[in-house]
Write a protein that holds these residues in place. Structure first.
Motif, PDB file in Angstrom:
ATOM      1  N   MET A  73       0.385  81.341  62.383  1.00 45.77           N
ATOM      2  CA  MET A  73      -0.053  80.321  63.328  1.00 45.77           C
ATOM      3  C   MET A  73      -1.104  79.398  62.711  1.00 45.77           C
ATOM      4  O   MET A  73      -1.500  78.418  63.324  1.00 45.77           O
ATOM      5  CB  MET A  73      -0.576  80.964  64.620  1.00 45.77           C
ATOM      6  N   LEU A  74      -1.538  79.685  61.493  1.00 48.42           N
ATOM      7  CA  LEU A  74      -2.615  78.917  60.883  1.00 48.42           C
ATOM      8  C   LEU A  74      -2.309  77.415  60.763  1.00 48.42           C
ATOM      9  O   LEU A  74      -3.156  76.601  61.152  1.00 48.42           O
ATOM     10  CB  LEU A  74      -3.000  79.500  59.519  1.00 48.42           C
ATOM     11  N   PRO A  75      -1.145  76.987  60.269  1.00 52.64           N
ATOM     12  CA  PRO A  75      -0.915  75.533  60.191  1.00 52.64           C
ATOM     13  C   PRO A  75      -1.010  74.863  61.562  1.00 52.64           C
ATOM     14  O   PRO A  75      -1.603  73.781  61.688  1.00 52.64           O
ATOM     15  CB  PRO A  75       0.496  75.420  59.613  1.00 52.64           C
ATOM     16  N   TRP A  76      -0.464  75.509  62.584  1.00 54.82           N
ATOM     17  CA  TRP A  76      -0.525  74.953  63.925  1.00 54.82           C
ATOM     18  C   TRP A  76      -1.981  74.862  64.385  1.00 54.82           C
ATOM     19  O   TRP A  76      -2.403  73.837  64.925  1.00 54.82           O
ATOM     20  CB  TRP A  76       0.296  75.834  64.885  1.00 54.82           C
ATOM     21  N   LEU A  77      -2.761  75.904  64.156  1.00 50.58           N
ATOM     22  CA  LEU A  77      -4.173  75.905  64.544  1.00 50.58           C
ATOM     23  C   LEU A  77      -4.962  74.816  63.807  1.00 50.58           C
ATOM     24  O   LEU A  77      -5.839  74.181  64.391  1.00 50.58           O
ATOM     25  CB  LEU A  77      -4.812  77.270  64.266  1.00 50.58           C
ATOM     26  N   LEU A  78      -4.651  74.595  62.540  1.00 48.71           N
ATOM     27  CA  LEU A  78      -5.347  73.562  61.776  1.00 48.71           C
ATOM     28  C   LEU A  78      -5.064  72.172  62.339  1.00 48.71           C
ATOM     29  O   LEU A  78      -5.962  71.329  62.420  1.00 48.71           O
ATOM     30  CB  LEU A  78      -4.973  73.644  60.295  1.00 48.71           C
ATOM     31  N   VAL A  79      -3.827  71.917  62.725  1.00 46.70           N
ATOM     32  CA  VAL A  79      -3.478  70.616  63.322  1.00 46.70           C
ATOM     33  C   VAL A  79      -4.201  70.450  64.654  1.00 46.70           C
ATOM     34  O   VAL A  79      -4.780  69.395  64.944  1.00 46.70           O
ATOM     35  CB  VAL A  79      -1.949  70.477  63.489  1.00 46.70           C
ATOM     36  N   VAL A  80      -4.197  71.484  65.472  1.00 46.98           N
ATOM     37  CA  VAL A  80      -4.897  71.435  66.762  1.00 46.98           C
ATOM     38  C   VAL A  80      -6.391  71.219  66.532  1.00 46.98           C
ATOM     39  O   VAL A  80      -7.024  70.403  67.216  1.00 46.98           O
ATOM     40  CB  VAL A  80      -4.621  72.722  67.581  1.00 46.98           C
ATOM     41  N   CYS A  81      -6.952  71.903  65.566  1.00 46.75           N
ATOM     42  CA  CYS A  81      -8.376  71.763  65.233  1.00 46.75           C
ATOM     43  C   CYS A  81      -8.677  70.319  64.821  1.00 46.75           C
ATOM     44  O   CYS A  81      -9.654  69.721  65.292  1.00 46.75           O
ATOM     45  CB  CYS A  81      -8.728  72.736  64.113  1.00 46.75           C
ATOM     46  N   ARG A  82      -7.850  69.756  63.974  1.00 49.05           N
ATOM     47  CA  ARG A  82      -8.032  68.365  63.540  1.00 49.05           C
ATOM     48  C   ARG A  82      -7.971  67.417  64.732  1.00 49.05           C
ATOM     49  O   ARG A  82      -8.793  66.513  64.868  1.00 49.05           O
ATOM     50  CB  ARG A  82      -6.976  67.983  62.508  1.00 49.05           C
ATOM     51  N   ASN A  83      -7.012  67.626  65.630  1.00 54.03           N
ATOM     52  CA  ASN A  83      -6.891  66.765  66.807  1.00 54.03           C
ATOM     53  C   ASN A  83      -8.117  66.860  67.703  1.00 54.03           C
ATOM     54  O   ASN A  83      -8.610  65.845  68.203  1.00 54.03           O
ATOM     55  CB  ASN A  83      -5.622  67.102  67.591  1.00 54.03           C
ATOM     56  N   HIS A  84      -8.620  68.062  67.905  1.00 51.26           N
ATOM     57  CA  HIS A  84      -9.841  68.220  68.713  1.00 51.26           C
ATOM     58  C   HIS A  84     -11.029  67.555  68.026  1.00 51.26           C
ATOM     59  O   HIS A  84     -11.875  66.951  68.698  1.00 51.26           O
ATOM     60  CB  HIS A  84     -10.134  69.696  68.993  1.00 51.26           C
ATOM     61  N   ALA A  85     -11.110  67.641  66.718  1.00 48.71           N
ATOM     62  CA  ALA A  85     -12.212  66.989  65.985  1.00 48.71           C
ATOM     63  C   ALA A  85     -12.132  65.476  66.147  1.00 48.71           C
ATOM     64  O   ALA A  85     -13.156  64.814  66.382  1.00 48.71           O
ATOM     65  CB  ALA A  85     -12.168  67.378  64.512  1.00 48.71           C
ATOM     66  N   PHE A  86     -10.936  64.918  66.036  1.00 51.21           N
ATOM     67  CA  PHE A  86     -10.784  63.470  66.213  1.00 51.21           C
ATOM     68  C   PHE A  86     -11.147  63.058  67.631  1.00 51.21           C
ATOM     69  O   PHE A  86     -11.793  62.039  67.844  1.00 51.21           O
ATOM     70  CB  PHE A  86      -9.372  63.025  65.873  1.00 51.21           C
ATOM     71  N   ASN A  87     -10.736  63.851  68.611  1.00 53.34           N
ATOM     72  CA  ASN A  87     -11.086  63.547  70.005  1.00 53.34           C
ATOM     73  C   ASN A  87     -12.592  63.593  70.213  1.00 53.34           C
ATOM     74  O   ASN A  87     -13.154  62.750  70.912  1.00 53.34           O
ATOM     75  CB  ASN A  87     -10.381  64.509  70.960  1.00 53.34           C
ATOM     76  N   THR A  88     -13.249  64.572  69.609  1.00 57.23           N
ATOM     77  CA  THR A  88     -14.706  64.669  69.700  1.00 57.23           C
ATOM     78  C   THR A  88     -15.344  63.430  69.081  1.00 57.23           C
ATOM     79  O   THR A  88     -16.274  62.857  69.643  1.00 57.23           O
ATOM     80  CB  THR A  88     -15.207  65.952  69.004  1.00 57.23           C
ATOM     81  N   GLY A  89     -14.841  63.017  67.930  1.00 52.29           N
ATOM     82  CA  GLY A  89     -15.363  61.814  67.277  1.00 52.29           C
ATOM     83  C   GLY A  89     -15.177  60.569  68.121  1.00 52.29           C
ATOM     84  O   GLY A  89     -16.069  59.721  68.207  1.00 52.29           O
ATOM     85  N   ARG A  90     -14.031  60.457  68.774  1.00 56.30           N
ATOM     86  CA  ARG A  90     -13.784  59.294  69.634  1.00 56.30           C
ATOM     87  C   ARG A  90     -14.728  59.295  70.840  1.00 56.30           C
ATOM     88  O   ARG A  90     -15.249  58.250  71.221  1.00 56.30           O
ATOM     89  CB  ARG A  90     -12.333  59.272  70.102  1.00 56.30           C
ATOM     90  N   LYS A  91     -14.949  60.457  71.441  1.00 57.57           N
ATOM     91  CA  LYS A  91     -15.868  60.545  72.583  1.00 57.57           C
ATOM     92  C   LYS A  91     -17.274  60.119  72.159  1.00 57.57           C
ATOM     93  O   LYS A  91     -17.953  59.382  72.871  1.00 57.57           O
ATOM     94  CB  LYS A  91     -15.916  61.971  73.131  1.00 57.57           C
ATOM     95  N   GLN A  92     -17.696  60.598  71.001  1.00 57.80           N
ATOM     96  CA  GLN A  92     -19.032  60.248  70.524  1.00 57.80           C
ATOM     97  C   GLN A  92     -19.128  58.757  70.215  1.00 57.80           C
ATOM     98  O   GLN A  92     -20.147  58.129  70.485  1.00 57.80           O
ATOM     99  CB  GLN A  92     -19.384  61.070  69.293  1.00 57.80           C
TER     100      GLN A  92
END
Length: 179
Positions: A73-92
């Motif tokens: 599940m690691l590749p899937w988790l890494l993509v999800v992690c990246r998406n959450h990081a980008f969303n956090t950056g956009r909110k900030q």
């Protein structure tokens, strides 16, 4: 990926059936890796922790429909992690965009406000050409990052990074009154 005898597929299926201990096993298996990856995407400890937690929450929420393309599940988790990081950056970025006009409009004295704005415009004018143009389009003219990216032939990510860097510089000028 197998660690011991339990496969990632078995962990995901257990989560799909509501087994909270399966989520804990997934967390134990991949939290350190996701945390290191999140640090590459975010600068703040609180953001990193939130990104990792959100990634595992998404795993929990999507376990019933998740199909692992590999035995990990690691590749899937890494993509999800990246998406959450980008969303956090956009909110900030949106939060900072809302704060900058308030900081510029805060002085009661209009002459002081004009003077501060002059320093900001001077700082924008001193930026490298591309950064200056991005600031003019996004910060002064109100264009979205995607509109500015299209106008300048850049990626949205490049515009986002340059705006963030320029905002930090402008905020420093406004807040510390270096001139």
């Amino acid at each position: 990926m197998t660690t011991g005898t339990e496969t990632d597929e078995a962990i995901v299926r257990s989560m799909a059936h509501g087994d909270k201990t399966a989520l804990a096993r997934a967390f134990d298996r991949y939290a350190a890796t996701l945390t290191r990856y999140a640090w590459a995407l975010a600068d703040d400890r609180q953001d990193v922790e939130e990104i990792v937690q959100d990634s595992f929450l998404t795993l929990w929420q999507r376990a019933a429909t998740l199909e692992l393309p590999a035995d990990t599940m690691l590749p899937w988790l890494l993509v999800v992690c990246r998406n959450h990081a980008f969303n956090t950056g956009r909110k900030q970025a949106r939060r900072r965009a809302d704060e900058l006009p308030e900081q510029l409009a805060a002085p009661e004295d209009h002459a002081e406000a004009r003077e501060r704005l002059r320093w900001v415009r001077d700082e924008i004018a001193a930026l490298p050409e591309t950064d200056r143009r991005i600031c003019e389009l996004c910060l002064l003219d109100g264009h979205s990052y995607s509109e500015a990216a299209e106008m300048l032939g850049l990626s949205v990510g490049a515009v986002t990074q340059r705006v963030s860097r320029s905002r930090r510089r402008l905020k420093k000028v406004v807040m510390h009154d270096e001139h």
